[in-house]
Write an enzyme that holds these catalytic residues in place. Structure first.
Site, PDB file in Angstrom:
ATOM      1  N   VAL A   1       0.808  -1.223   0.000  1.00  0.00           N
ATOM      2  CA  VAL A   1       0.000   0.000   0.000  1.00  0.00           C
ATOM      3  C   VAL A   1       0.840   1.272   0.000  1.00  0.00           C
ATOM      4  O   VAL A   1       0.302   2.358  -0.242  1.00  0.00           O
ATOM      5  CB  VAL A   1      -0.977   0.031   1.193  1.00  0.00           C
ATOM      6  CG1 VAL A   1      -1.982  -1.104   1.096  1.00  0.00           C
ATOM      7  CG2 VAL A   1      -0.228   0.001   2.528  1.00  0.00           C
TER       8      VAL A   1
ATOM      9  N   TYR B   1       5.609   4.693  15.268  1.00  0.00           N
ATOM     10  CA  TYR B   1       4.279   4.099  15.179  1.00  0.00           C
ATOM     11  C   TYR B   1       3.218   5.076  15.664  1.00  0.00           C
ATOM     12  O   TYR B   1       2.194   5.285  15.003  1.00  0.00           O
ATOM     13  CB  TYR B   1       4.237   2.819  16.012  1.00  0.00           C
ATOM     14  CG  TYR B   1       2.907   2.105  15.977  1.00  0.00           C
ATOM     15  CD1 TYR B   1       2.562   1.281  14.913  1.00  0.00           C
ATOM     16  CD2 TYR B   1       1.998   2.240  17.018  1.00  0.00           C
ATOM     17  CE1 TYR B   1       1.348   0.619  14.877  1.00  0.00           C
ATOM     18  CE2 TYR B   1       0.774   1.591  17.002  1.00  0.00           C
ATOM     19  CZ  TYR B   1       0.457   0.779  15.930  1.00  0.00           C
ATOM     20  OH  TYR B   1      -0.755   0.140  15.904  1.00  0.00           O
TER      21      TYR B   1
END
Length: 249
Positions: free
Chosen positions: A56, A150
């Site tokens: 992606v 993250y």
């Protein structure tokens, strides 16, 4: 429904849950065998599934994924951006974080959903509506030392979702995020193993959950189906914690 990261963990659970509700599902993943396994599980349960392989974070592969999904299903009503990776450098402070790991984490966790949304939105505009759901994290609104790349990627994902909700709301397109706490998935196992003491890491994380347990994939999947269904048609631009009150402590 198009579900990225549908070959394992939360994404797999969401793909199965959508199929169980009668949706055609295109399962997107990078691993051919695991993606095929999710598709097979849906079909074994009587559902209709397709597979689209790709990264992606790669614009060309995203275009191919969306083209394959739209052709196979005759359109796209729902996009669930679930593909994601954890901390590639392990749990380290900011000054020890490599730029390589930082760039890759943001490429998959933030640029990936941007590219997928950008490619899917024209299909939804042509159809007169749709729903996007982005799987963020409680880490996007809390701070856990050593988890900077993250957490930043997921905080950015929240804002991306908000922009889609505001910019496309009058076009019948909704956009929300789910912010899971610690969910029992392969990513949970990898995060624990990346810490110096896995048992102590789990003890500390569990202590942050007032419900005194970790969440399950099924619980997140059920919420995902609701947020993309007509039952939540007035709910958009929401960042919804599903974290056992982790973010409220």
């Amino acid at each position: 429904a198009v579900v990225t990261g549908g070959s394992s963990g939360i994404g797999e659970g969401i793909a199965l849950a959508f199929a169980n509700e009668g949706a055609q599902v295109t399962v997107c993943g990078r691993d051919e065998q695991r993606t095929a396994a999710t598709r097979a599980a849906i079909e074994a349960a009587g559902g209709v599934a397709h597979a689209a392989l790709g990264d992606v974070s790669d614009p060309d592969e995203v275009t191919r994924i969306v083209d394959v999904a739209a052709a196979a299903m005759g359109g796209i009503d729902v996009l669930v951006n679930c593909a994601g990776i954890g901390e590639l450098d392990g749990w380290v402070p900011v000054h020890e974080h490599s730029q390589t790991a930082w760039d890759r984490t943001l490429a998959v966790n933030l640029t990936g959903p941007f590219l997928m949304s950008k490619a899917v939105l024209p299909h939804m505009l042509a159809a007169g509506g749709g729903a996007l759901l982005h799987i963020s994290s409680v880490c996007s609104i809390t701070v856990w030392a050593g988890d900077s790349a993250y957490s930043v990627s997921k905080a950015g994902l929240n804002m991306l979702s908000d922009h889609i909700a505001v910019e496309y709301g009058d076009k019948g397109i909704r956009s929300n995020t789910l912010l899971p706490g610690e969910i029992l998935t392969p990513l949970h196992e990898s995060a624990a193993s990346a810490s110096p003491d896995a048992r102590e890491w789990e003890r500390q994380v569990l202590a942050k959950h007032p419900v005194a347990r970790f969440g399950t994939v099924d619980e997140v999947a059920e919420a995902a189906v609701f947020l993309c269904s007509d039952e939540s048609r007035f709910l958009t631009g929401a960042n919804v914690p599903i974290d056992g009150a982790y973010s409220r402590v």
